[in-house]
Scaffold this motif. Structure first.
Motif, short mmCIF file in Angstrom:
data_model
loop_
_atom_site.label_atom_id
_atom_site.label_comp_id
_atom_site.label_asym_id
_atom_site.label_seq_id
_atom_site.Cartn_x
_atom_site.Cartn_y
_atom_site.Cartn_z
N GLY A 13 0.80 -1.21 0.00
CA GLY A 13 0.00 0.00 0.00
C GLY A 13 0.84 1.26 0.00
N ILE A 14 1.91 1.28 0.78
CA ILE A 14 2.73 2.49 0.88
C ILE A 14 3.49 2.74 -0.42
CG2 ILE A 14 4.68 3.55 2.08
CD1 ILE A 14 2.01 3.53 3.63
N THR A 15 4.03 1.69 -1.05
CA THR A 15 4.70 1.90 -2.34
C THR A 15 3.71 2.30 -3.42
OG1 THR A 15 4.59 -0.49 -2.75
CG2 THR A 15 6.67 0.38 -1.87
N THR A 16 2.49 1.76 -3.36
CA THR A 16 1.46 2.15 -4.32
C THR A 16 1.11 3.62 -4.15
OG1 THR A 16 0.52 -0.08 -4.45
CG2 THR A 16 -0.93 1.75 -5.04
N ALA A 17 0.92 4.05 -2.90
CA ALA A 17 0.61 5.46 -2.64
C ALA A 17 1.74 6.36 -3.14
CB ALA A 17 0.38 5.67 -1.15
N TYR A 18 2.97 5.92 -2.96
CA TYR A 18 4.12 6.70 -3.42
C TYR A 18 4.14 6.82 -4.94
CZ TYR A 18 9.07 8.09 -3.86
OH TYR A 18 10.23 8.74 -4.17
N ALA A 19 3.92 5.69 -5.64
CA ALA A 19 3.92 5.71 -7.11
C ALA A 19 2.78 6.58 -7.65
CB ALA A 19 3.81 4.29 -7.65
N LEU A 20 1.63 6.54 -6.98
CA LEU A 20 0.50 7.38 -7.41
C LEU A 20 0.79 8.86 -7.15
CD1 LEU A 20 -2.46 5.22 -6.05
CD2 LEU A 20 -2.03 5.74 -8.46
N THR A 21 1.36 9.15 -6.00
CA THR A 21 1.69 10.54 -5.66
C THR A 21 2.70 11.12 -6.65
OG1 THR A 21 1.28 10.09 -3.32
CG2 THR A 21 2.57 12.05 -3.84
N ASN A 22 3.66 10.30 -7.06
CA ASN A 22 4.64 10.74 -8.05
C ASN A 22 3.99 11.10 -9.38
OD1 ASN A 22 6.78 10.45 -6.29
ND2 ASN A 22 7.37 8.42 -7.04
N GLY A 24 1.06 12.59 -9.56
CA GLY A 24 0.20 13.75 -9.36
C GLY A 24 -1.16 13.47 -8.77
N PHE A 25 -1.44 12.23 -8.37
CA PHE A 25 -2.74 11.92 -7.79
C PHE A 25 -2.83 12.40 -6.34
CE2 PHE A 25 -2.56 8.83 -11.25
CZ PHE A 25 -3.84 8.93 -11.78
N ASP A 26 -4.02 12.75 -5.94
CA ASP A 26 -4.34 13.06 -4.55
C ASP A 26 -4.68 11.74 -3.87
OD1 ASP A 26 -5.14 14.11 -2.15
OD2 ASP A 26 -6.98 15.03 -2.92
N VAL A 27 -3.89 11.33 -2.89
CA VAL A 27 -4.00 9.98 -2.33
C VAL A 27 -4.37 10.03 -0.85
CG1 VAL A 27 -2.77 7.82 -1.88
CG2 VAL A 27 -2.32 9.09 -3.99
N THR A 28 -5.28 9.15 -0.46
CA THR A 28 -5.60 8.92 0.95
C THR A 28 -5.34 7.44 1.26
OG1 THR A 28 -7.29 10.65 1.04
CG2 THR A 28 -7.41 8.91 2.70
N ARG A 123 17.34 5.85 -2.14
CA ARG A 123 18.37 6.90 -2.27
C ARG A 123 17.73 8.28 -2.34
NH1 ARG A 123 20.79 3.17 -5.97
NH2 ARG A 123 19.65 4.22 -7.65
N ARG A 124 16.70 8.40 -3.17
CA ARG A 124 16.07 9.69 -3.40
C ARG A 124 15.49 10.27 -2.12
NH1 ARG A 124 11.09 9.54 -7.36
NH2 ARG A 124 12.66 8.43 -8.62
N GLU A 125 14.89 9.41 -1.30
CA GLU A 125 14.20 9.88 -0.10
C GLU A 125 15.06 9.77 1.16
OE1 GLU A 125 11.73 11.49 -0.73
OE2 GLU A 125 10.95 10.70 -2.62
N GLY A 126 16.28 9.27 1.02
CA GLY A 126 17.17 9.18 2.17
C GLY A 126 16.70 8.22 3.24
N ALA A 209 4.91 13.92 4.65
CA ALA A 209 5.56 15.21 4.41
C ALA A 209 5.08 15.83 3.10
CB ALA A 209 7.08 15.04 4.38
N ARG A 210 4.66 15.00 2.16
CA ARG A 210 4.16 15.50 0.89
C ARG A 210 2.68 15.88 0.95
NH1 ARG A 210 6.35 12.02 -4.25
NH2 ARG A 210 8.61 12.21 -3.88
#
Length: 418
Positions: A13-22, A24-28, A123-126, A209-210
């Protein structure tokens, strides 16, 4: 289609939310626990293992499983109490034996593709998740098991994976602390390990944070479709969304039924112990090389300087999450046998329910109804495949949101959409 609900706050779920956010989707995100990654994504074996892509739908594996059924300490344990869910799942599992070779090769291909995404995101998100890129060593005590592994190697190679046979002497060079006698092994240099919970939690913090809405301690009471959208009912009321992605692990089957789909996920319990390496002698004796023991079906990973994870077994016992001591004992015994210098005085037991489809291929793509999508059923490779299936379902959602591309025309490579 802009506002998407993601059900499930595990690695999928968290990786899916991340891919959707990248995109431009508004995710809950809806998660019933207080934090992300608290169930099956909490303490798994740690391996990011394309080399473990062999599906279980193979007659020799089935025969071996039948022999194990009478042993409480066996790698596979099946509760003989019948249920329609269990019977239907096993019937489809046997039927999928004809796709054994294809599904093994396809899983390896997906696992290789997932690596670049996962490493790049970290790497990108540290995110510090105790990543170790030392490879994975498969160990074999019997020639017959090694010969089967050589056949599997050809299937993995067809998916793009390189691994090589190693002699007992080479195995000692790769992992000097490994005790015992072995026939031979296979070493996959490109595989790696990491802490799934630390990664999931870290990525969830990035989402917060996003501005992603993270609804923790929020269980789904009901959901459905209405018009061109979907609705989700929690104890806080009913909310409407343009679409929903079900990433709910073993709960996906129940939720899919409410959405008009059949997703025959079965909960396959796995166990682990996390050995806290409290003394210098244990830290020195514990391996840094990740292992997969074919005979015991156990895997191990070093998680930083002071933790050693051992995991495995498969238990078909419904939605039971109890930790059985007789299933933990073989893991402790394995450490004692293979790494006698490691103290298990501080070994924390855990059990999680793997969401497994009968053909062991994840269910990724669109459902029958408009706005409904799935990313679930990864079985024992949820950590390994999470990044690529998240990208696939996000691409599917993005394509469905475009007026020129109908939902029925979208299909994620290597997985099913119905």
């Amino acid at each position: 289609m802009n506002h998407i609900a993601v059900i499930g706050g595990g690695i999928t779920g968290i990786t899916t939310a991340y891919a959707l956010t990248n995109r431009g989707f508004d995710v809950t995100v809806f998660e019933r626990n207080r934090y992300a990654g608290m169930e099956t994504s909490f303490a798994n074996g740690g391996q990011l293992s394309a080399s473990n892509a062999e599906v279980w739908n193979h007659w020799p594996t089935i025969v071996k499983g039948l022999r194990w059924m009478l042993r409480s300490d066996a790698p596979l344990l099946v509760n003989p109490k019948p249920s329609w869910h269990k019977l239907s799942w096993f019937a489809e599992f046997v039927a999928a034996t004809r796709r054994y070779a294809h599904n093994t090769t396809e899983t390896a291909r997906l696992a290789i593709e997932a690596r670049d995404y996962l490493f790049d995101w970290g790497r990108r998100e540290g995110i510090d998740f105790d990543l170790e890129r030392r490879g994975i060593l498969h160990i074999y005590r019997q020639q017959a098991d090694f010969d089967h592994a050589a056949q599997v190697t050809r299937l993995l190679a067809a998916g793009g994976l390189e691994r090589r046979a190693v002699s007992p002497e080479e195995m000692r060079q790769l992992e000097p602390n490994l005790a015992g006698d072995y026939y031979a092994g296979f070493y996959t240099e490109s595989d790696s390990t990491g802490d799934i919970h630390k990664f999931t939690h870290g990525l969830a913090q990035v989402l917060e944070a996003r501005g992603v809405s993270m609804r923790y301690e929020c269980a789904i009471e009901d959901l459905g479709t209405a018009g061109s959208g979907v609705w989700v009912q929690t104890d806080g009321g009913r909310e409407s969304f343009d679409g929903v992605v079900v990433c709910a692990g073993v709960a996906s089957r129940r939720l899919a039924t409410r959405l008009g789909d059949r997703v025959n996920v079965y909960p396959v319990k796995g166990y682990s112990i996390t050995v806290n390496l409290e003394d210098a002698a244990s830290r020195e004796a514990a391996p840094w090389m990740s292992l997969l023991d074919d005979e015991t079906k156990l895997v191990s990973s070093r998680l930083g300087a002071d933790r050693f994870r051992v995991a495995g077994t498969a238990e078909f016992n419904g939605y039971n999450r109890n930790i059985r001591q007789d299933r933990i004992e073989p893991l402790l015994k394995w450490v004692e046998t293979c790494f006698p210098g490691v103290s298990t005085r501080q070994a924390v037991p855990w059990a999680g329910l793997r969401p497994m489809m009968p053909d062991m291929m994840p269910r990724v793509g669109a459902g029958r109804r408009h706005g409904v999508f799935y990313n679930t059923g990864h079985g024992h490779l949820g950590w390994t495949l999470s990044a690529i299936t998240a990208e696939q379902v996000a691409e599917t959602v993005e394509a469905a949101a475009a007026p020129s591309v109908p939902v029925s025309g979208v299909r994620a490579a290597g997985t099913r959409t119905s």
